[in-house]
Write a protein that holds these residues in place. Sequence first.
Motif, PDB file in Angstrom:
ATOM      1  N   GLU B 395       0.821  -1.212   0.000  1.00  0.00           N
ATOM      2  CA  GLU B 395       0.000   0.000   0.000  1.00  0.00           C
ATOM      3  C   GLU B 395       0.854   1.261   0.000  1.00  0.00           C
ATOM      4  O   GLU B 395       0.341   2.363  -0.156  1.00  0.00           O
ATOM      5  CB  GLU B 395      -0.926   0.022   1.227  1.00  0.00           C
ATOM      6  N   ASP B 396       2.155   1.103   0.221  1.00  0.00           N
ATOM      7  CA  ASP B 396       3.025   2.275   0.333  1.00  0.00           C
ATOM      8  C   ASP B 396       3.506   2.761  -1.023  1.00  0.00           C
ATOM      9  O   ASP B 396       3.503   2.007  -1.986  1.00  0.00           O
ATOM     10  CB  ASP B 396       4.269   1.920   1.163  1.00  0.00           C
ATOM     11  N   PHE B 397       3.941   3.994  -1.029  1.00  0.00           N
ATOM     12  CA  PHE B 397       4.670   4.515  -2.192  1.00  0.00           C
ATOM     13  C   PHE B 397       6.148   4.370  -1.905  1.00  0.00           C
ATOM     14  O   PHE B 397       6.634   4.840  -0.874  1.00  0.00           O
ATOM     15  CB  PHE B 397       4.308   5.984  -2.433  1.00  0.00           C
ATOM     16  N   TRP B 398       6.862   3.722  -2.796  1.00  0.00           N
ATOM     17  CA  TRP B 398       8.280   3.451  -2.552  1.00  0.00           C
ATOM     18  C   TRP B 398       9.161   4.323  -3.435  1.00  0.00           C
ATOM     19  O   TRP B 398       8.803   4.615  -4.573  1.00  0.00           O
ATOM     20  CB  TRP B 398       8.583   1.979  -2.833  1.00  0.00           C
ATOM     21  N   PRO B 399      10.320   4.733  -2.900  1.00  0.00           N
ATOM     22  CA  PRO B 399      11.224   5.553  -3.726  1.00  0.00           C
ATOM     23  C   PRO B 399      11.907   4.703  -4.789  1.00  0.00           C
ATOM     24  O   PRO B 399      12.128   3.507  -4.594  1.00  0.00           O
ATOM     25  CB  PRO B 399      12.246   6.071  -2.713  1.00  0.00           C
ATOM     26  N   LYS B 400      12.230   5.350  -5.899  1.00  0.00           N
ATOM     27  CA  LYS B 400      13.006   4.657  -6.932  1.00  0.00           C
ATOM     28  C   LYS B 400      14.404   4.406  -6.400  1.00  0.00           C
ATOM     29  O   LYS B 400      14.937   5.243  -5.685  1.00  0.00           O
ATOM     30  CB  LYS B 400      13.075   5.520  -8.200  1.00  0.00           C
ATOM     31  N   PRO B 401      14.992   3.281  -6.749  1.00  0.00           N
ATOM     32  CA  PRO B 401      16.312   2.959  -6.196  1.00  0.00           C
ATOM     33  C   PRO B 401      17.334   4.033  -6.543  1.00  0.00           C
ATOM     34  O   PRO B 401      17.411   4.495  -7.677  1.00  0.00           O
ATOM     35  CB  PRO B 401      16.661   1.615  -6.859  1.00  0.00           C
ATOM     36  N   THR B 403      17.362   7.088  -5.658  1.00  0.00           N
ATOM     37  CA  THR B 403      16.862   8.462  -5.736  1.00  0.00           C
ATOM     38  C   THR B 403      15.894   8.704  -4.586  1.00  0.00           C
ATOM     39  O   THR B 403      15.586   7.790  -3.812  1.00  0.00           O
ATOM     40  CB  THR B 403      16.087   8.707  -7.042  1.00  0.00           C
ATOM     41  N   THR B 404      15.423   9.919  -4.485  1.00  0.00           N
ATOM     42  CA  THR B 404      14.397  10.194  -3.477  1.00  0.00           C
ATOM     43  C   THR B 404      13.028  10.281  -4.146  1.00  0.00           C
ATOM     44  O   THR B 404      12.006  10.344  -3.476  1.00  0.00           O
ATOM     45  CB  THR B 404      14.688  11.533  -2.754  1.00  0.00           C
TER      46      THR B 404
END
Lengths: 275, 499
Positions: B395-401, B403-404
């Motif tokens: 359910e979370d929004f994850w950062p791109k590897p 990067t922020t």
Amino acid sequence: MGRFWALFFIVTAVITFVVSWISPSMGWWFPTDGVAVFGMAQSTLGRKIDDLFYLILWIVSVTFVATNVALGYALWRGATIKPEEKVWFSHGSHSLEVIWTIVPSVILLFIALYQLDVWAAYRVRGFIKDSDGKPKQIVAVAEVTARQFEWRIRYPARGKTLKPIPQADDIYTVNELHVPTGDLVSITLRTDDVQHAFFVPELRVKQDAVPGKLIPVWFDTLVTKDYEMLCAELCGWGHYKMKAKLVAQSTEDFEAWKDKVSEEQFDDGYRKPAE
Amino acid sequence: MMFRVICPNSTSRTTRLSFQGVIVCGWALLSLGCGAGPQAEFKYREATDDLISDAERSVKSTLKDSFGTPNELVAWERFPINYGGIKGAVASAAGDKAVIVTLEGESEKIRNKTPILWLTGSVAGDKTPLVTVAGFNAETKQLTLAGVSELPNAGDRFVVGFGEDLQLGRHVYMKNCMHCHGVSGDGDGPTGQFLNPRPRDYRNGQFKFTATKSGEKATRDDLHRIVKYGIPGTYMPSFLLLGERETKVVVEYVRWLAIRGEFEKRLVAELSSDYSETSIADSVRKAEAAYAEKKKNKEEAEKPLSANKVAKAAASEFAKYSKEDLPAAIEETANLLTDAWTRAEEPDTVIVPSIHRVDDTAESRERGRLLYMSDKTKCYTCHGMTGRGDGAATEDFWPKPGTTEKFANRGLHDEWGNQLKPRNLTLGQYRGGRRPIDLFRRMYAGIKGTPMPAFGGTALKDNEIWDLVNFVMSLPYSSRQPSPAAGGNMAKLDEKPAH
């Protein structure tokens, strides 16, 4: 010009007949290899289906020859008629109409009744007998799931029966269906996605796999060998990839193979370190 | 460095492949009229196209010299790829144009007109004309040569039909794999875009389901298994009937594509921070912003260089770099890949459990369940309290590897940027194989390129992994045999498996 067309249609009919007549000896026939009689089905039921096919082939051959002889005669006679001769019109002949209605109806009715036995064996009941005359039990060997674009197969463990839902000790293979030769075996056919069709040409077994349905298909194999197993329903761009192998083997080999696959499938990867 | 151009039905051609002053040549054989059909081309990465023109040209020519084109493959010998061909050595001379040879492997397969590549001796080297087979007697081992000007000496080693396996691999690949995985192995073939999950992009040199330890490449066996049995739950079908040789060579070709792709990726990564259009535009923008800021504050500031001048400076800097440092960078990248793919085949790299599978008892499953729910493994955060792959992490929004910046969609993503669902463990469908050892390896080394972490050796002991394996393998069946000890959410595993 009339004579040209008369000859054209006569020659066409003759060529068609000759080509059809020689085609079995040329190998343009039913698929099989390695049997004494070329084009012979490799399953009991397949041979019965072939018998029906040959019966119908004889009926249509006689009809084909008779109608083409009549056609050739009529064309030639019409092309060579002398101006002073009177023409005979058959149109509206009551007795002719009665004949060509009743004769085909009788033939069709005969075929409809005659094939019922084979149909029942294919869809409703078992059909081969043991050596002591009792009908053979149908053995459920596997669940065959067609999917784009492969066959995934689930067998019960050795000594167990096939359950509708997977069991922890089930055995899985892909694109390789093993069955014991000579037994009347059945598979539960299903599909994961679109419509496919289970087809083993040499056994004359063909059955659509329909989404949402579990369809039992039973057959026996007469020869111990590998058969081609195909998808016979255009199921998508990878339809041609759905080629698999049906392996008919003796009951002992079948059980031994099950043991082998089961051992591989439950391999825990532990190997004794080398001394 | 040794490159060999592989191409069938060809006449001799000798070239020296030179690269920016450094001669990196080998024998080039054989070109001309390779196969009919549409011209296939290897695509380059976007990052490659983004390099400044000199750097781009230099990277592309390096790739072309080292790997060739789909129709004219080049074998870079240092990589651990079985390019194919029959190796042998000259035993003695037998007449004007014939030698008695000793061969490694099967000898009856030598066809006439097959090119011969001399590895040692006076006839070796790129200056000698092309020698082909004019006849071979399997019994006397007499090899008759055509096009020979000087007979080789006893002891000279050679390869008959070098590169045949890679060529056959290409052929099998183009026929069966290309339409999803693409000509360059970038997972972008004509049908690839319609599939979910997307076909693997080999160019990261990374494969998900391997028997090797964390951070290691895939073994030949891993790829072989995948080609043979497919990946259930994805569009990768089984190619069981492909034939043993075809499977072997296509695996070799896929490894070669993976090496080519990763070579490009690493080389471009080396260059793009300094020599890409984007980085130059960035630096110009930053300098201008800083200048504007200073001006606003009425500080003294030097006017930054114009974009044109910066680009020119970068180009001249690259010219220097390409002479001084680039060959070393290429060498280093090639070494790294050679080491990694060689290591993958070493027995120590493969995960072998130190103990047998722990007996699959209710107690073991219960220990596994507790581990599943523990903060040591945090399995439940992704795979969910009920094992259905619906954990809170989805359910979370994850950062791109690296990067922020965050992904646009909720849920986990793999390193290829595809959205990824944690596996529903109640279905009994195992993409990497359903053997206990397969599950063990998934937990031991994680699934490469995905958020599935490696637990082996550090977080979990082997017996603990086996407990987890026993628990996970019981999940598809547990609605019918509920673990009496199972409490809380895990007792609610009542979903019927799909099949």
